[in-house]
Enzyme design. Structure first.
Site, short mmCIF file in Angstrom:
data_model
loop_
_atom_site.label_atom_id
_atom_site.label_comp_id
_atom_site.label_asym_id
_atom_site.label_seq_id
_atom_site.Cartn_x
_atom_site.Cartn_y
_atom_site.Cartn_z
N SER A 178 0.85 -1.18 0.00
CA SER A 178 0.00 0.00 0.00
C SER A 178 0.89 1.24 0.00
CB SER A 178 -0.89 0.02 1.24
OG SER A 178 -0.11 0.39 2.36
N LYS A 179 0.24 2.39 0.04
CA LYS A 179 0.97 3.66 -0.01
C LYS A 179 2.05 3.76 1.07
CE LYS A 179 -1.65 6.80 -2.71
NZ LYS A 179 -3.05 6.34 -2.72
N ARG A 180 1.80 3.08 2.19
CA ARG A 180 2.76 3.12 3.29
C ARG A 180 4.14 2.64 2.83
NH1 ARG A 180 2.04 -0.63 6.58
NH2 ARG A 180 0.27 -1.55 5.52
N HIS A 181 4.16 1.81 1.79
CA HIS A 181 5.43 1.26 1.32
C HIS A 181 6.09 2.16 0.28
CE1 HIS A 181 3.18 -2.29 2.82
NE2 HIS A 181 4.36 -2.58 3.32
N GLY A 182 5.58 3.38 0.09
CA GLY A 182 6.15 4.27 -0.93
C GLY A 182 5.34 4.19 -2.20
#
Ligand code: GLU
Length: 489
Positions: free
Chosen positions: A255-259
C-alpha cells in the site's frame, strides 16, 4: 493447445494503475505474445461512482509507458467491442435472455428486508445460509405476472440441482475445491437492470472468446460462481491462472505506506519503464530461477504460465532501484542522453537543439555519471553544474572546503596554472594540478575538494578533471575566483 490464445486485462478505472495490476497486465501481454495470441484490454467501468475517464486515460498511459500494446480495446477497437463494460448493456441483456430461455436464470422478488430477515434467521441457526430459493419455486406464469405488474425484481442464477462440488483447476495454484453447498443462487442482474461483476465479467469473457483468465488471486473466490455462469451460457470455461498478491517487505499488503505503488509514481521517481517491466515480470515468474535481467523480448519469447510461482511476492524497492541502475548503465551513451533529455529540459538546463548541436559533449558526459546513477531523477542534480555560468555555493560546503587562507591562495595558484594551459583537456588539466599540492605544501585531498566545491558547488561530484574539461575554461576560472572570495569572506 489448439485454440488461438485470447487473454484480457480488465482493470476497473477507479484509480491509477498500480504494480499489482501492472504485473497482471504484463503476464497477460507476455502470454499472448509468446503464444501468438491476442491481448485484449477491457475497461471494467461498471462502478459509476468511482470510475472516471481520467483514471482510464491514466491506465492507458501507464500501460503504453511500460511498453505494453494491446490488439483489441480502447483506442484500437476490434471485432468484439465495445471494450468498456458500460457500453455493453446490450450484450448482458442478450445473455440474460439466453439464460431465461434455457432456465438457468430466474426472477426474484424478495425484498431487501425479507432477505435481511432470512439472513438473521440463518445466522441464528434456522434456515439456509445464502439465498433460500423462495422465488425459484414460483412457476413461470406467476413470475411473468408479477413482472408484468411492475414488481421490482433481480435475476438470479439457478445453480443446477446436483451440480456437485466445483473444482477450479488453476494453472498456478492447482486444484481448489469449492463445495456445491456453498454456492447459492446469486444475483446476476440487479433490480435497476445493471449486471453484477460476476455476470458482466463472464458475459464479456464468453463474448470475447477469452481462453485464459490470468488475474490476481483476490478473485479466486469468484471463480466457482463464474464457472457456473459459463456453464449456464453453454460456453467453454477458460483456463484460470490466479496470481498471488504482492506484499510489502513487512509482510503487509502493498500500500501507499510502502512508498510509490502506482506506475506513474515510479515514472516520476525516475524508474525506467524497461526496469519496472523487468522487475514486475520477475515478481512471481522466473525464466530459469536465476536470471535477473529479462527484457521485453525475452518475455515475448519465453513467458509461460508453468513458471509462475504461487508463493506470495514481496515487493523490494531497493532491488528495483538496483535493476534500474543496471538498465541505465547498459544503455549506449547516445541512448542515455536521449533518455536524460526530458529531465534536463524540464529543469530548464538544456534543449533538444543543444544536444543535436554538440552530441560529442553529451556523449562524453555519460561515462562520468552513468556509474553512479540509480534513478533518472538523479541526473539533474548530478549535472546541473555543467550548465549555466555559475554555481550556488552553500554555506556548509564553503565552511567545510573553502574557508581557510591557505585554500584561498591555493585556488589562485590553481587558477593561474589552468589559465596558462595550451590545451583544455582532462589529461592536461590533471597534469597541471597533480603536482600543485606538493608545491604548495597542502594535502591533495584539501586542494581537490576545494576545487570541486568551487566548480561544482558540492562536495560530491563526477570525476573532477573530466568534469572541469567539460566546462568552458572561462567558467572554471570565474568559479574559482568566486569561491576564493567566498572563502575569504
Ligand atoms: N475489474 C476487475 C478487477 O480490476 C477484473 C477482474 C478480472 O480480471 O476478472 O479486479
Amino acid at each position: 493447445m489448439t485454440e488461438p490464445v485470447r487473454v484480457r486485462f480488465a482493470p476497473s478505472p477507479t484509480g491509477a494503475l498500480h504494480v499489482g495490476g501492472a504485473r497482471t497486465a504484463i503476464y497477460n501481454w507476455a502470454f499472448a505474445r509468446r503464444t501468438g495470441g491476442t491481448f485484449i484490454l477491457r475497461i471494467d467501468d461498471t462502478d459509476p461512482e468511482r470510475s472516471t475517464a481520467e483514471n482510464t486515460a491514466q491506465i492507458l498511459r501507464s500501460l503504453t509507458w511500460l511498453g505494453l500494446d494491446w490488439d483489441e480495446g480502447p483506442e484500437v477497437g476490434g471485432p468484439h467491442g465495445p471494450y468498456f463494460q458500460t457500453q455493453r448493456a446490450g450484450n448482458y441483456r442478450v445473455a440474460l435472455e439466453a439464460m431465461k430461455a434455457n432456465g438457468t436464470a430466474y426472477p426474484c422478488f424478495c425484498t431487501a428486508e425479507e432477505l435481511e430477515r432470512k439472513r438473521e434467521a440463518a445466522r441464528a441457526g434456522e434456515g439456509t445460509l445464502g439465498y433460500d430459493r423462495t422465488c425459484r419455486a414460483l412457476g413461470p406464469d406467476a413470475a411473468s405476472a408479477r413482472i408484468a405488474a411492475g414488481e421490482p425484481h433481480v435475476w438470479r442464477l439457478a445453480v443446477p440441482e446436483g451440480r456437485g462440488d466445483i473444482v477450479v483447476d488453476d494453472a498456478v495454484r492447482g486444484e481448489t475445491v469449492f463445495p456445491a453447498s456453498a454456492m447459492d443462487d446469486f444475483v446476476l442482474v440487479r433490480s435497476d437492470g445493471t449486471p453484477t461483476y460476476n455476470f458482466a465479467t463472464v458475459v464479456d469473457d464468453a463474448d470475447m472468446d477469452i481462453t485464459h483468465v490470468i488475474r490476481g488471486d483476490d478473485h479466486l473466490s469468484n471463480t466457482p460462481r463464474q464457472i457456473l455462469v459459463f456453464e449456464a451460457l453453454g460456453h467453454f470455461v477458460p483456463r484460470f491462472a490466479h496470481l498471488s498478491m504482492i506484499w510489502g517487505a513487512d509482510g503487509k499488503k502493498l500500500s501507499k505506506r510502502h512508498g510509490a505503488t502506482s506506475v506513474e509514481a515510479f515514472a516520476e521517481e525516475g524508474i525506467l519503464p524497461e526496469a519496472l517491466l523487468n522487475y514486475l515480470a520477475l515478481l512471481g515468474w522466473s525464466l530459469d530461477g536465476e536470471t535477473t535481467v529479462v527484457s521485453a523480448d525475452v518475455l515475448k519469447a519465453e513467458f509461460s504460465l508453468e513458471r509462475i510461482s504461487k508463493n506470495p511476492a514481496i515487493f523490494d524497492a531497493e532491488k528495483l532501484e538496483w535493476l534500474n541502475g543496471v538498465y541505465i548503465r547498459e544503455m549506449t551513451p547516445e541512448r542515455l542522453v536521449e533518455r536524460m533529455l526530458p529531465w534536463l529540459e524540464e529543469a530548464g538546463l538544456t534543449t533538444a537543439a543543444d544536444v543535436a548541436a554538440r552530441p560529442e559533449w553529451y556523449a562524453a558526459l555519460v561515462p562520468l555519471i552513468a556509474e553512479r546513477l540509480k534513478r533518472m531523477t538523479e541526473v539533474v542534480p548530478t549535472v546541473r553544474f555543467l550548465f549555466g555560468t555559475s554555481v550556488e555555493l552553500d554555506a556548509a560546503s564553503v565552511e567545510k572546503a573553502l574557508a581557510t587562507p591557505e585554500v584561498a591562495s591555493s585556488l589562485e595558484r590553481a587558477a593561474s596554472a589552468l589559465a596558462g594551459l595550451p590545451e583544455w583537456s582532462a589529461e592536461a588539466i590533471e597534469a597541471a594540478l597533480r603536482s600543485l599540492p606538493e608545491e604548495l605544501g597542502i594535502k591533495p585531498k584539501v586542494l581537490f575538494q576545494a576545487i570541486r566545491v568551487a566548480v561544482t558547488g558540492s562536495t560530491v561530484s563526477p570525476p573532477l578533471f573530466e568534469s572541469l574539461a567539460l566546462l568552458e575554461r572561462e567558467a572554471v576560472l570565474s568559479r574559482l575566483a568566486t569561491a576564493r572570495a567566498a572563502g575569504e569572506a
